[in-house]
Design a protein around this motif. Structure first.
Motif, PDB file in Angstrom:
ATOM      1  N   LEU A 140       0.847  -1.189   0.000  1.00  0.00           N
ATOM      2  CA  LEU A 140       0.000   0.000   0.000  1.00  0.00           C
ATOM      3  C   LEU A 140       0.885   1.242   0.000  1.00  0.00           C
ATOM      4  CD1 LEU A 140      -2.769   1.461   0.345  1.00  0.00           C
ATOM      5  CD2 LEU A 140      -2.378   1.310   2.815  1.00  0.00           C
ATOM      6  N   ASP A 172      -1.652  -0.972  -4.173  1.00  0.00           N
ATOM      7  CA  ASP A 172      -2.838  -0.132  -4.017  1.00  0.00           C
ATOM      8  C   ASP A 172      -2.406   1.263  -3.590  1.00  0.00           C
ATOM      9  OD1 ASP A 172      -4.526  -2.194  -4.706  1.00  0.00           O
ATOM     10  OD2 ASP A 172      -4.952  -2.773  -2.630  1.00  0.00           O
ATOM     11  N   MET A 208      -8.495   0.993   3.690  1.00  0.00           N
ATOM     12  CA  MET A 208      -7.927  -0.052   2.829  1.00  0.00           C
ATOM     13  C   MET A 208      -7.166  -1.097   3.652  1.00  0.00           C
ATOM     14  SD  MET A 208      -6.738   2.401  -0.340  1.00  0.00           S
ATOM     15  CE  MET A 208      -6.314   1.085  -1.481  1.00  0.00           C
TER      16      MET A 208
END
Length: 479
Positions: free
Chosen positions: A7, A31, A42
């Motif tokens: 991430l 992401d 998330m």
């Protein structure tokens, strides 16, 4: 366990774009989040291996997000990024649990080095955690495999001989004899300690799913395959895979297991790449595989590859001398689990348990002990606390009980918790329930002749008449 999912949280679109492109080029799933709040959502919804967080973002700052991450996912590696190279920021980030701290601008080679460093740290952390768990399990296992019978001593000797090598082992025995415990003992005493032990029950998984469970699948290989999945063989790489109830494995899948044994590689469903695996195979079955081979239900070549070292676990009825030890172990274990005072078995109860056939083997014994511990309020378990066995003999079938045994059994069933009973005329109530069927039975045998019945019962005829009236017994005279 290498890094797969990363991430990146940064309010600068250019930074998100550059990092995303570089990381995806290296094969990582990446992401992107524009602020701290989005990043936290998330992290809660997905499983990431690494998070790259900017220290200054709208909403939650990088440091505030770091605090939240440590609450939600303590195992997630976090690297903080900042354009302000201050000692205060660096110290604060590391103090709050960041793995590393990067100052912008940085070269992409720095990101490559950090990702590699995190990957090694994750692998080391996972191995240490696994080793701790396996050492803990090994300690528990040594106290769990119970038995001093000649049959069990032979099993211990075999484990000691085969564990250090990578030879394939086939464990055979009835259901409930502890085949997985033996497989784990082999693994924990081998050079593969600290590597995965992956069990798979071949009989518990539908035929159409078993192949993908064993070998994994590629993304898009079939409907619902939204991402790549590693199979049990890849998960067990470096360690041991335990194939329980292998006799239930479909014949076409047996050929693929044979190939793994021969070639030491697997191919995922939907893939065309051969993946090397270093796995020791320990298999188990409750079937007669030699008979299955004769019936063409099991491949002969696979049987001989598996049956290099056979270990035969005898049923509990053939090692009855181990029952008292097992009872003692299960009593201590179950009382601890249920958080109740320790209980023990009377000599009569031990004799009963030892004499029973145990068709369900050790698993049945454990469940029987647990049921008695739960239902009996007394610290001493007696034969009557095992009503399912009291009416059975050593062969597990019916055996006629004495009258006293029947009464004892029924009383314990009726008054299982004497401490909670209120004061009352229990003595008279029980005698009445015994007297009624007794007098009724004798009257039937004497065809309603009360003089003869009183004589057999050893009581006065007037006393018998009084009992007949009090107990409401109907006297039917027969010709």
């Amino acid at each position: 366990m290498s890094i797969q999912n990363i991430l990146v949280a940064d309010d600068e679109e250019s930074m998100r774009w550059v990092l995303s492109k570089a990381l995806r080029k290296k094969g990582f799933n990446t992401d992107l989040a524009r602020d701290g709040d989005e990043a936290l959502r998330m992290i809660k919804a997905n499983s990431y291996d690494l998070a790259l967080l900017d220290i200054k973002m709208p909403g939650l700052s990088g440091l505030e997000l770091l605090d939240k991450v440590k609450e939600e996912r303590a195992d997630l590696f976090v690297v903080i990024m900042t354009a302000e190279a201050s000692m205060k920021n660096a110290v604060e980030a590391m103090k709050r649990g960041a793995y590393d701290y990067l100052t912008k601008p940085f070269d992409l080679s720095v990101i490559d080095a950090v990702v590699e460093k995190v990957s090694r740290a994750r692998d080391m952390s996972c191995q240490v955690t696994l080793l701790k768990e396996e050492l803990k399990d090994r300690y528990q296992l040594e106290k769990t495999i119970i038995g001093n019978s000649p049959a069990m001593r032979d099993v211990y000797k075999t484990i000691g001989k085969v564990a250090p090598s990578d030879v394939t082992v086939l464990i055979q025995g009835e259901s409930g004899t502890g085949k997985e415990l033996i497989a784990r003992a082999i693994h924990y005493n081998s050079r593969r300690l600290g590597k995965p032990f992956i069990p798979l029950n071949c009989a518990a998984i539908p035929k159409e799913l078993l192949e993908s469970e064993l070998f994994g699948f590629e993304k898009g290989s079939f409907t619902g395959a939204s991402e790549r999945k590693l199979g049990k063989f890849e998960q067990a790489n470096g360690g041991t895979i335990f194939l329980d109830e292998i006799g239930d494995m479909p014949i076409d899948l047996q050929a693929k297991i044979l190939r793994v044994l021969q070639e030491k590689e697997v191919t995922r469903t939907g893939g065309n790449q051969s993946i090397p695996v270093d796995v020791r195979i320990v298999a188990a079955t409750n079937q007669d595989l030699e008979e299955s081979v004769r019936k063409k239900a099991f491949r002969e070549d696979l049987f001989y590859r598996l049956n290099v070292i056979p270990i035969n676990l005898v049923p509990l009825r053939e090692r009855r001398e181990d029952v008292p030890l097992l009872v003692e172990y299960f009593l201590a274990k179950i009382c601890a689990e249920l958080e109740v005072p320790n209980k023990r078995c009377s000599a009569e109860a031990i004799k009963l348990l030892t004499g029973y056939n145990w068709p369900g083997n050790i698993r049945e014994l454990e469940n029987t002990i647990k049921r008695a511990v739960i239902l009996s309020p007394d610290p001493l378990l007696v034969a009557g606390d095992f009503p399912g066995l009291t009416s059975k003999g050593a062969d597990g079938k019916g055996e006629e009980l004495s009258l006293e045994g029947i009464v004892d059994l029924k009383l314990r069933g009726s008054f299982s918790n004497m401490e909670r009973m209120e004061s009352g005329d229990v003595y008279s109530m029980v005698l009445e329930q015994v007297e009624r069927p007794l007098i009724r039975f004798v009257l039937e045998k004497t065809r309603g002749n009360q003089v003869r019945a009183a004589d057999i019962l050893g009581i006065n005829r007037n006393t018998l008449r009084k009992k007949i009236t009090e107990l409401g017994i109907e006297v039917v005279k027969q010709a």
